[in-house]
Scaffold this motif. Structure first.
Motif, PDB file in Angstrom:
ATOM      1  N   THR A 142     -14.366  12.619 -35.875  1.00 13.73           N
ATOM      2  CA  THR A 142     -14.925  13.965 -35.774  1.00 13.73           C
ATOM      3  C   THR A 142     -14.344  14.633 -34.534  1.00 13.73           C
ATOM      4  O   THR A 142     -13.877  13.964 -33.605  1.00 13.73           O
ATOM      5  CB  THR A 142     -16.458  13.919 -35.651  1.00 13.73           C
ATOM      6  N   ALA A 143     -14.372  15.938 -34.511  1.00  9.20           N
ATOM      7  CA  ALA A 143     -13.868  16.673 -33.350  1.00  9.20           C
ATOM      8  C   ALA A 143     -14.720  16.356 -32.126  1.00  9.20           C
ATOM      9  O   ALA A 143     -14.195  16.245 -31.013  1.00  9.20           O
ATOM     10  CB  ALA A 143     -13.853  18.169 -33.633  1.00  9.20           C
ATOM     11  N   LEU A 144     -16.015  16.167 -32.323  1.00  9.03           N
ATOM     12  CA  LEU A 144     -16.895  15.812 -31.209  1.00  9.03           C
ATOM     13  C   LEU A 144     -16.461  14.499 -30.576  1.00  9.03           C
ATOM     14  O   LEU A 144     -16.433  14.360 -29.350  1.00  9.03           O
ATOM     15  CB  LEU A 144     -18.350  15.722 -31.686  1.00  9.03           C
ATOM     16  N   TRP A 145     -16.099  13.516 -31.397  1.00 11.91           N
ATOM     17  CA  TRP A 145     -15.670  12.235 -30.864  1.00 11.91           C
ATOM     18  C   TRP A 145     -14.334  12.369 -30.132  1.00 11.91           C
ATOM     19  O   TRP A 145     -14.127  11.738 -29.091  1.00 11.91           O
ATOM     20  CB  TRP A 145     -15.571  11.184 -31.963  1.00 11.91           C
ATOM     21  N   VAL A 146     -13.434  13.190 -30.621  1.00 12.93           N
ATOM     22  CA  VAL A 146     -12.159  13.410 -29.942  1.00 12.93           C
ATOM     23  C   VAL A 146     -12.406  14.067 -28.593  1.00 12.93           C
ATOM     24  O   VAL A 146     -11.792  13.690 -27.586  1.00 12.93           O
ATOM     25  CB  VAL A 146     -11.198  14.247 -30.814  1.00 12.93           C
ATOM     26  N   PHE A 147     -13.319  15.035 -28.542  1.00  8.91           N
ATOM     27  CA  PHE A 147     -13.676  15.643 -27.258  1.00  8.91           C
ATOM     28  C   PHE A 147     -14.235  14.575 -26.312  1.00  8.91           C
ATOM     29  O   PHE A 147     -13.911  14.551 -25.124  1.00  8.91           O
ATOM     30  CB  PHE A 147     -14.716  16.749 -27.429  1.00  8.91           C
ATOM     31  N   HIS A 148     -15.063  13.694 -26.841  1.00 14.62           N
ATOM     32  CA  HIS A 148     -15.668  12.643 -26.031  1.00 14.62           C
ATOM     33  C   HIS A 148     -14.607  11.667 -25.495  1.00 14.62           C
ATOM     34  O   HIS A 148     -14.745  11.147 -24.390  1.00 14.62           O
ATOM     35  CB  HIS A 148     -16.720  11.886 -26.831  1.00 14.62           C
ATOM     36  N   LEU A 149     -13.552  11.419 -26.268  1.00 17.31           N
ATOM     37  CA  LEU A 149     -12.472  10.536 -25.811  1.00 17.31           C
ATOM     38  C   LEU A 149     -11.802  11.059 -24.539  1.00 17.31           C
ATOM     39  O   LEU A 149     -11.323  10.284 -23.720  1.00 17.31           O
ATOM     40  CB  LEU A 149     -11.405  10.390 -26.899  1.00 17.31           C
ATOM     41  N   PHE A 150     -11.773  12.372 -24.381  1.00 16.68           N
ATOM     42  CA  PHE A 150     -11.078  12.967 -23.250  1.00 16.68           C
ATOM     43  C   PHE A 150     -11.957  13.097 -22.001  1.00 16.68           C
ATOM     44  O   PHE A 150     -11.499  13.612 -20.987  1.00 16.68           O
ATOM     45  CB  PHE A 150     -10.497  14.330 -23.631  1.00 16.68           C
ATOM     46  N   VAL A 151     -13.190  12.605 -22.053  1.00 20.78           N
ATOM     47  CA  VAL A 151     -14.036  12.600 -20.861  1.00 20.78           C
ATOM     48  C   VAL A 151     -13.402  11.643 -19.852  1.00 20.78           C
ATOM     49  O   VAL A 151     -13.047  10.517 -20.181  1.00 20.78           O
ATOM     50  CB  VAL A 151     -15.476  12.159 -21.208  1.00 20.78           C
TER      51      VAL A 151
END
Length: 84
Positions: free
Chosen positions: A40-49
């Motif tokens: 999901t896009a949310l998970w991809v955003f979370h990967l970049f934390v």
């Protein structure tokens, strides 16, 4: 109207990442650290934390904490995301 536009951009990003993963036959780790081609896009955003850009005197010096899965997403989206 703004919310609809935001959801459209979110869905377009998710579609582009998923299509790129299928095209390049690559995967990303999911929440359970198993490989997936449908993040999901949310998970991809979370990967970049935790990824940070180091600036010195208004010039980009380095990108810190960049890992292999980050490079995969950047490669799929295009290097103009990396250099902007």
């Amino acid at each position: 109207m703004i919310m609809t536009l935001c959801l459209f951009v979110y869905a377009a990003l998710e579609f582009r990442i998923r299509q790129g993963l299928l095209l390049h036959k690559q995967t990303l780790p999911d929440q359970k650290n198993k490989p997936t081609r449908k993040p999901t896009a949310l998970w991809v955003f979370h990967l970049f934390v935790g990824v940070h850009v180091l600036y010195r005197q208004n010039a980009k010096v380095a990108i810190l904490n960049l890992k292999e899965e980050h490079a995969t997403v950047i490669q799929i989206l295009g290097y103009h995301f990396y250099y902007s």
